[in-house]
Structures are given as structure tokens and as C-alpha cells.
Scaffold this active site. Structure first.
Site, PDB file in Angstrom:
ATOM      1  N   ASP A  62       0.842  -1.200   0.000  1.00  6.33           N
ATOM      2  CA  ASP A  62       0.000   0.000   0.000  1.00  6.33           C
ATOM      3  C   ASP A  62       0.874   1.245   0.000  1.00  6.33           C
ATOM      4  O   ASP A  62       0.517   2.260  -0.595  1.00  6.33           O
ATOM      5  CB  ASP A  62      -0.919  -0.012   1.215  1.00  6.33           C
ATOM      6  CG  ASP A  62      -1.950  -1.119   1.125  1.00  6.33           C
ATOM      7  OD1 ASP A  62      -2.432  -1.383   0.001  1.00  6.33           O
ATOM      8  OD2 ASP A  62      -2.259  -1.731   2.154  1.00  6.33           O
ATOM      9  N   ASN A 117      -4.585   8.765   2.080  1.00  7.80           N
ATOM     10  CA  ASN A 117      -4.902   8.116   3.355  1.00  7.80           C
ATOM     11  C   ASN A 117      -5.324   9.136   4.408  1.00  7.80           C
ATOM     12  O   ASN A 117      -6.418   9.091   4.916  1.00  7.80           O
ATOM     13  CB  ASN A 117      -3.680   7.375   3.907  1.00  7.80           C
ATOM     14  CG  ASN A 117      -3.641   5.903   3.524  1.00  7.80           C
ATOM     15  OD1 ASN A 117      -4.623   5.367   3.016  1.00  7.80           O
ATOM     16  ND2 ASN A 117      -2.515   5.267   3.769  1.00  7.80           N
ATOM     17  N   ARG A 169      -5.165  19.224  23.395  1.00 11.26           N
ATOM     18  CA  ARG A 169      -3.773  19.067  23.790  1.00 11.26           C
ATOM     19  C   ARG A 169      -3.471  17.580  23.845  1.00 11.26           C
ATOM     20  O   ARG A 169      -4.226  16.801  24.428  1.00 11.26           O
ATOM     21  CB  ARG A 169      -3.520  19.691  25.156  1.00 11.26           C
ATOM     22  CG  ARG A 169      -2.070  19.578  25.548  1.00 11.26           C
ATOM     23  CD  ARG A 169      -1.738  20.447  26.725  1.00 11.26           C
ATOM     24  NE  ARG A 169      -0.309  20.420  26.946  1.00 11.26           N
ATOM     25  CZ  ARG A 169       0.289  21.049  27.936  1.00 11.26           C
ATOM     26  NH1 ARG A 169      -0.414  21.767  28.783  1.00 11.26           N
ATOM     27  NH2 ARG A 169       1.590  20.979  28.065  1.00 11.26           N
ATOM     28  N   ALA A 185      -3.970  10.321  21.258  1.00 11.43           N
ATOM     29  CA  ALA A 185      -3.635  10.479  22.679  1.00 11.43           C
ATOM     30  C   ALA A 185      -3.884  11.894  23.210  1.00 11.43           C
ATOM     31  O   ALA A 185      -2.941  12.629  23.534  1.00 11.43           O
ATOM     32  CB  ALA A 185      -2.173  10.063  22.925  1.00 11.43           C
TER      33      ALA A 185
HETATM   34  P1  NAP Z   1       4.547   1.977   6.718  1.00 12.16           P
HETATM   35  O1  NAP Z   1       4.936   2.319   8.121  1.00 12.16           O
HETATM   36  O2  NAP Z   1       5.372   1.036   5.918  1.00 12.16           O
HETATM   37  O3  NAP Z   1       3.016   1.458   6.664  1.00 12.16           O
HETATM   38  C1  NAP Z   1       2.222   1.202   7.740  1.00 12.16           C
HETATM   39  C2  NAP Z   1       1.245   0.078   7.392  1.00 12.16           C
HETATM   40  O4  NAP Z   1       0.003   0.625   6.907  1.00 12.16           O
HETATM   41  C3  NAP Z   1       1.730  -0.890   6.305  1.00 12.16           C
HETATM   42  O5  NAP Z   1       1.399  -2.189   6.703  1.00 12.16           O
HETATM   43  C4  NAP Z   1       0.942  -0.454   5.099  1.00 12.16           C
HETATM   44  O6  NAP Z   1       0.824  -1.478   4.141  1.00 12.16           O
HETATM   45  C5  NAP Z   1      -0.384  -0.121   5.739  1.00 12.16           C
HETATM   46  N1  NAP Z   1      -1.304   0.725   4.984  1.00 12.16           N
HETATM   47  C6  NAP Z   1      -1.057   1.831   4.251  1.00 12.16           C
HETATM   48  N2  NAP Z   1      -2.189   2.340   3.746  1.00 12.16           N
HETATM   49  C7  NAP Z   1      -3.197   1.528   4.156  1.00 12.16           C
HETATM   50  C8  NAP Z   1      -4.607   1.522   3.957  1.00 12.16           C
HETATM   51  N3  NAP Z   1      -5.219   2.498   3.275  1.00 12.16           N
HETATM   52  N4  NAP Z   1      -5.333   0.544   4.547  1.00 12.16           N
HETATM   53  C9  NAP Z   1      -4.741  -0.418   5.274  1.00 12.16           C
HETATM   54  N5  NAP Z   1      -3.426  -0.481   5.498  1.00 12.16           N
HETATM   55  C10 NAP Z   1      -2.668   0.496   4.950  1.00 12.16           C
HETATM   56  O7  NAP Z   1       4.398   3.326   5.896  1.00 12.16           O
HETATM   57  P2  NAP Z   1       3.938   3.482   4.393  1.00 12.16           P
HETATM   58  O8  NAP Z   1       3.862   2.146   3.727  1.00 12.16           O
HETATM   59  O9  NAP Z   1       4.715   4.578   3.801  1.00 12.16           O
HETATM   60  O10 NAP Z   1       2.436   3.971   4.614  1.00 12.16           O
HETATM   61  C11 NAP Z   1       2.165   5.231   5.171  1.00 12.16           C
HETATM   62  C12 NAP Z   1       0.926   5.040   5.973  1.00 12.16           C
HETATM   63  O11 NAP Z   1       1.251   4.378   7.188  1.00 12.16           O
HETATM   64  C13 NAP Z   1       0.274   6.310   6.413  1.00 12.16           C
HETATM   65  O12 NAP Z   1      -0.546   6.856   5.423  1.00 12.16           O
HETATM   66  C14 NAP Z   1      -0.485   5.851   7.641  1.00 12.16           C
HETATM   67  O13 NAP Z   1      -1.816   5.511   7.316  1.00 12.16           O
HETATM   68  C15 NAP Z   1       0.209   4.595   8.086  1.00 12.16           C
HETATM   69  N6  NAP Z   1       0.701   4.770   9.463  1.00 12.16           N
HETATM   70  C16 NAP Z   1       0.113   4.021  10.438  1.00 12.16           C
HETATM   71  C17 NAP Z   1       0.478   4.194  11.756  1.00 12.16           C
HETATM   72  C18 NAP Z   1      -0.212   3.372  12.790  1.00 12.16           C
HETATM   73  O14 NAP Z   1      -1.088   2.584  12.416  1.00 12.16           O
HETATM   74  N7  NAP Z   1       0.124   3.533  14.058  1.00 12.16           N
HETATM   75  C19 NAP Z   1       1.440   5.143  12.097  1.00 12.16           C
HETATM   76  C20 NAP Z   1       2.022   5.893  11.092  1.00 12.16           C
HETATM   77  C21 NAP Z   1       1.628   5.703   9.762  1.00 12.16           C
HETATM   78  P3  NAP Z   1       2.072  -1.949   3.237  1.00 12.16           P
HETATM   79  O15 NAP Z   1       2.936  -2.771   4.133  1.00 12.16           O
HETATM   80  O16 NAP Z   1       1.413  -2.780   2.192  1.00 12.16           O
HETATM   81  O17 NAP Z   1       2.782  -0.738   2.696  1.00 12.16           O
END
Ligand code: NAP
Ligand code: MN
Length: 275
Positions: A45, A124, A150, A187
Site C-alpha cells: 500500500d 490516506n 492538547r 492520545a
Molecule cells: P509503513 O509504516 O510502511 O506502513 C504502515 C502500514 O500501513 C503498512 O502495513 C501499510 O501497508 C499499511 N497501509 C497503508 N495504507 C493503508 C490503507 N489504506 N489501509 C490499510 N493499510 C494500509 O508506511 P507506508 O507504507 O509509507 O504507509 C504510510 C501510511 O502508514 C500512512 O498513510 C499511515 O496511514 C500509516 N501509518 C500508520 C500508523 C499506525 O497505524 N500507528 C502510524 C504511522 C503511519 P504496506 O505494508 O502494504 O505498505
């Protein structure tokens, strides 16, 4: 029909790309990096997020499709062993000139600084966090103060992004046929001075949310996978992007709720408890 491929950079994804080039060129598709009709993302993704930002100025004319290599992708819903099937289906749509697409809403943010207003799009979500202290901000909805926040930060997601960061924050999964954005807290601190709603909220299109960070804060702003640190932000407005959607090429049915089940519950639906 013109296409381009964006990949994660690993060997498996690169190999799949080579196979894909060979297959679709047999079907008469033309490789064009500048102005493709279809962009295939091979990876996860995250790879599709990269592809989206690379082509975000051409959303009108481009449809995205994804093959996931490695983990199960939410956007990237084709399996590597289906590359031939996908190429055939693309070839067929090219012949009959009938590319079926689904269109999903995006979040638009307008960042106001002393210099003016910048506009950005996310597939996203966008998030706002403090860098060296908790984020302090006023949150207004449709020009009325809702709360003084905050805490670690605020996440504003699209329906497609509702299964990503938003889901980890306890936000609801929103069907992407709804033109909406969701605001989820990261948080929040709650006491007599700072009081927030506590639950995620969903805004329909034409509503807007303004965040006014306390002056001179160092702020970490994220747009999908891109993070930037800023200290010049006066306010940020977010809303459902007007007249701009992302298109996904739909070569077969894969209902959103099936996608949710396969990503978060597992492949096999268990019917044991069904009467
Ligand atoms: P990453 O840290 O590699 O990705 C975080 C996870 O989110 C990966 O497993 C990714 O899938 C999955 N993901 C991304 N878009 C998704 C969607 N629309 N629905 C379900 N899962 C999804 O970072 P990245 O691959 O560059 O992705 C950036 C995204 O990470 C941000 O847009 C944010 O949504 C997410 N993120 C999540 C958290 C959290 O959940 N605590 C924190 C920071 C960011 P893949 O492994 O297939 O890439
Ligand atoms: Mn990733």
C-alpha cells in the site's frame, strides 16, 4: 492505452514488472511514464501512496491498480500469480476501450502561513503532531470552536485511509462511497483545562475543520507517507477535496467489505456459528 509501473524496488517487484511489461505490450499497450492512463503499483500500500503522489496532478486522467508483493495489500489487491490475468484484462479493456473505474474521495488541506495558502491532497490521511512538546491547538468546525486540543496529535483521514492509521487510533472504517473525512485524536490529554470530545467524528462534504496550533510551535505534519517539520503554520483547513477523486481501475469485483475481511480477519470466513 498507455500505462506505467511504479514498484517498491525489491527483486520480486522488479521481476514482476518485467513480466508485466512483456505481457501487456503483447496486448498493444504502450509504456508511457509522462501521461499514462493506468498506473500499476507493484509492492505494498505504501508503494501505491508513492504512485499517487507522483501522479497527483493527473488524477483526472489516471486510474491506479496494485499488485502486492510480500504482505497483503489493501489498495494493492492483485496477487503476484495473477499478473497474467491482470494483463489479459487490461488488454481486453484496451481493445473495447472500456476501462471501468471506481472513484474515491480525498482529503484536501489548506495550510495558511504569513506567506499565503498552500493546498495539498492526501489519499490516506494527514496528521499534525508536536515535535518537542504536545500539540496544542484549537479545533473549529464550520467556523465554530469545537474544542481546545492538547495531546500527541490529530489525524484526518479519507474513507480509503480509514483502514490505515485511523484504524489504529480507534477510528471507524468508512465505506469509500461516502464523501466524508474522519477526525481522530492521537492520545489527547483530558482534564479541567483541556477537554476534547474523545470520539472520532465524521464530516460530510462541504463541512470544514480548521486547526489553529498555538503560535510558534514546532509541528510535524504528515501527508500519507511524507513527513515535514514546520513552525510557520497559522492554521490548517481540511475538507473532502472538491471535484478531485482518485480513480482505481476495476477489472473485477472486490467489494470493500471483502477487502476489509481479508486484510483484518483472514481469508477464510468462518461460518461455524451461523444458525
Ligand atoms: P509503513 O509504516 O510502511 O506502513 C504502515 C502500514 O500501513 C503498512 O502495513 C501499510 O501497508 C499499511 N497501509 C497503508 N495504507 C493503508 C490503507 N489504506 N489501509 C490499510 N493499510 C494500509 O508506511 P507506508 O507504507 O509509507 O504507509 C504510510 C501510511 O502508514 C500512512 O498513510 C499511515 O496511514 C500509516 N501509518 C500508520 C500508523 C499506525 O497505524 N500507528 C502510524 C504511522 C503511519 P504496506 O505494508 O502494504 O505498505
Ligand atoms: Mn509500507
Amino acid at each position: 492505452m498507455k500505462y506505467n509501473v511504479v514498484h517498491r524496488g525489491d527483486d520480486i517487484s522488479k521481476q514482476l514488472m518485467q513480466t508485466f511489461h512483456r505481457l501487456v505490450q503483447q496486448h498493444g499497450l504502450i509504456h508511457d511514464e509522462e501521461a499514462p492512463d493506468i498506473v500499476l503499483s507493484i509492492g505494498g500500500d505504501g508503494t501505491l501512496l508513492h504512485a499517487f503522489h507522483q501522479y497527483k496532478e493527473q488524477l483526472e486522467t489516471i486510474a491506479f491498480v496494485g499488485i502486492h508483493t510480500g504482505r497483503l495489500g489493501f489498495f494493492a489487491d492483485w496477487k503476484p500469480d495473477e499478473v497474467e490475468l491482470l494483463a489479459d484484462m487490461m488488454g481486453e479493456s484496451a481493445v473495447v476501450n472500456d476501462l471501468r473505474v471506481v472513484k474515491y474521495p480525498l482529503v484536501e488541506i489548506q495550510i495558511t502561513t504569513a506567506q499565503g495558502i498552500e493546498t495539498q491532497l492526501a489519499l490516506n490521511e494527514f496528521t499534525l503532531k508536536g515535535v518537542d512538546a504536545t500539540l496544542m491547538a484549537q479545533l473549529h468546525i464550520n467556523d465554530e470552536l469545537l474544542e481546545t486540543f492538547r495531546g500527541d496529535g490529530i489525524c484526518i483521514s479519507t474513507p480509503m485511509g480509514s483502514t490505515a492509521y485511523n484504524k489504529s487510533l480507534g477510528g471507524a472504517i468508512v465505506h469509500p462511497s461516502l464523501d466524508a473525512i474522519q477526525i481522530a485524536e492521537i492520545a489527547s490529554i483530558n482534564n479541567r483545562v483541556f477537554r476534547t470530545l474523545g470520539s472520532p467524528i465524521i464530516l460530510p462534504k462541504h463541512h470544514h475543520c480548521d486547526i489553529y496550533p498555538r503560535a510558534n510551535q514546532n509541528i510535524l505534519l504528515s501527508l500519507d507517507h511524507v513527513y515535514v517539520q514546520r513552525n510557520d503554520i497559522l492554521s490548517i483547513r481540511s475538507m473532502v477535496a472538491a471535484g478531485k477523486k482518485v480513480k482505481f481501475a476495476r477489472f473485477r469485483q472486490f467489494p470493500f467489505w471483502n477487502r476489509v475481511r481479508e486484510a483484518f480477519i483472514g481469508y477464510e470466513p468462518i461460518n461455524e456459528n451461523r444458525p
